[in-house]
Scaffold this motif. Structure first.
Motif, mmCIF file in Angstrom:
data_model
loop_
_atom_site.group_PDB
_atom_site.id
_atom_site.type_symbol
_atom_site.label_atom_id
_atom_site.label_comp_id
_atom_site.label_asym_id
_atom_site.label_seq_id
_atom_site.Cartn_x
_atom_site.Cartn_y
_atom_site.Cartn_z
ATOM 1 N N UNK A 89 0.812 -1.203 0.000
ATOM 2 C CA UNK A 89 0.000 0.000 0.000
ATOM 3 C C UNK A 89 0.859 1.273 0.000
ATOM 4 N N UNK A 90 2.057 1.171 0.574
ATOM 5 C CA UNK A 90 2.904 2.365 0.630
ATOM 6 C C UNK A 90 3.320 2.821 -0.768
ATOM 7 N N UNK A 91 3.492 1.873 -1.683
ATOM 8 C CA UNK A 91 3.837 2.230 -3.066
ATOM 9 C C UNK A 91 2.711 3.044 -3.686
ATOM 10 N N UNK A 92 1.489 2.609 -3.452
ATOM 11 C CA UNK A 92 0.330 3.310 -4.010
ATOM 12 C C UNK A 92 0.163 4.663 -3.336
ATOM 13 N N UNK A 93 0.334 4.709 -2.017
ATOM 14 C CA UNK A 93 0.216 5.982 -1.295
ATOM 15 C C UNK A 93 1.253 6.984 -1.825
ATOM 16 N N UNK A 94 2.492 6.543 -2.018
ATOM 17 C CA UNK A 94 3.538 7.434 -2.530
ATOM 18 C C UNK A 94 3.180 7.922 -3.931
ATOM 19 N N UNK A 95 2.643 7.033 -4.751
ATOM 20 C CA UNK A 95 2.239 7.412 -6.109
ATOM 21 C C UNK A 95 1.117 8.452 -6.063
ATOM 22 N N UNK A 96 0.161 8.274 -5.173
ATOM 23 C CA UNK A 96 -0.930 9.240 -5.053
ATOM 24 C C UNK A 96 -0.389 10.634 -4.725
ATOM 25 N N UNK A 97 0.612 10.695 -3.845
ATOM 26 C CA UNK A 97 1.252 11.983 -3.557
ATOM 27 C C UNK A 97 1.939 12.538 -4.796
ATOM 28 N N UNK A 98 2.671 11.663 -5.517
ATOM 29 C CA UNK A 98 3.408 12.109 -6.708
ATOM 30 C C UNK A 98 2.496 12.687 -7.766
ATOM 31 N N UNK A 99 1.320 12.093 -7.949
ATOM 32 C CA UNK A 99 0.430 12.580 -9.008
ATOM 33 C C UNK A 99 -0.457 13.725 -8.548
ATOM 34 N N UNK A 100 -0.323 14.108 -7.275
ATOM 35 C CA UNK A 100 -1.087 15.249 -6.774
ATOM 36 C C UNK A 100 -2.517 14.937 -6.385
ATOM 37 N N UNK A 101 -2.807 13.663 -6.163
ATOM 38 C CA UNK A 101 -4.153 13.288 -5.713
ATOM 39 C C UNK A 101 -4.365 13.895 -4.327
ATOM 40 N N UNK A 102 -5.493 14.573 -4.114
ATOM 41 C CA UNK A 102 -5.726 15.179 -2.798
ATOM 42 C C UNK A 102 -5.660 14.120 -1.692
ATOM 43 N N UNK A 103 -4.934 14.450 -0.648
ATOM 44 C CA UNK A 103 -4.763 13.508 0.460
ATOM 45 C C UNK A 103 -6.101 13.082 1.055
ATOM 46 N N UNK A 104 -7.079 13.952 0.981
ATOM 47 C CA UNK A 104 -8.403 13.617 1.515
ATOM 48 C C UNK A 104 -9.079 12.501 0.729
ATOM 49 N N UNK A 105 -8.574 12.188 -0.460
ATOM 50 C CA UNK A 105 -9.150 11.126 -1.290
ATOM 51 C C UNK A 105 -8.319 9.845 -1.287
ATOM 52 N N UNK A 106 -7.161 9.856 -0.654
ATOM 53 C CA UNK A 106 -6.303 8.671 -0.642
ATOM 54 C C UNK A 106 -7.030 7.468 -0.052
ATOM 55 N N UNK A 107 -7.815 7.682 0.987
ATOM 56 C CA UNK A 107 -8.516 6.565 1.651
ATOM 57 C C UNK A 107 -9.370 5.800 0.666
ATOM 58 N N UNK A 108 -9.954 6.515 -0.288
ATOM 59 C CA UNK A 108 -10.852 5.877 -1.263
ATOM 60 C C UNK A 108 -10.103 4.833 -2.100
ATOM 61 N N UNK A 109 -8.933 5.220 -2.588
ATOM 62 C CA UNK A 109 -8.120 4.319 -3.406
ATOM 63 C C UNK A 109 -7.584 3.173 -2.548
ATOM 64 N N UNK A 110 -7.052 3.507 -1.380
ATOM 65 C CA UNK A 110 -6.450 2.481 -0.529
ATOM 66 C C UNK A 110 -7.481 1.465 -0.051
#
Length: 56
Positions: free
Chosen positions: A1-22
């Motif tokens: 999951x950390x790989x995906x979380x890091x990617x979400x940061x890299x692409x500028x996905x709002x942190x408030x939406x990370x939970x949805x993907x994870x």
């Protein structure tokens, strides 16, 4: 999951939406594979259909 979380940061996905993907990745092995491919750079661009996977 950390790989995906890091990617979400890299692409500028709002942190408030990370939970949805994870959460989707935790529930759905196909979603996990899909986002790992993105995070690994295998899929470099998204069409509307692929982007919708984030929200379903």
């Amino acid at each position: 999951m950390e790989t995906i979380r890091a990617w979400l940061y890299r692409i500028g996905e709002p942190e408030t939406e990370h939970w949805r993907v994870l959460n989707k990745c935790k529930r759905d092995p196909d979603a996990l594979a899909y986002f790992l491919r993105h995070a690994g750079g295998e899929l470099l661009c998204c069409n509307g259909e692929e982007k919708n996977m984030l929200m379903t």
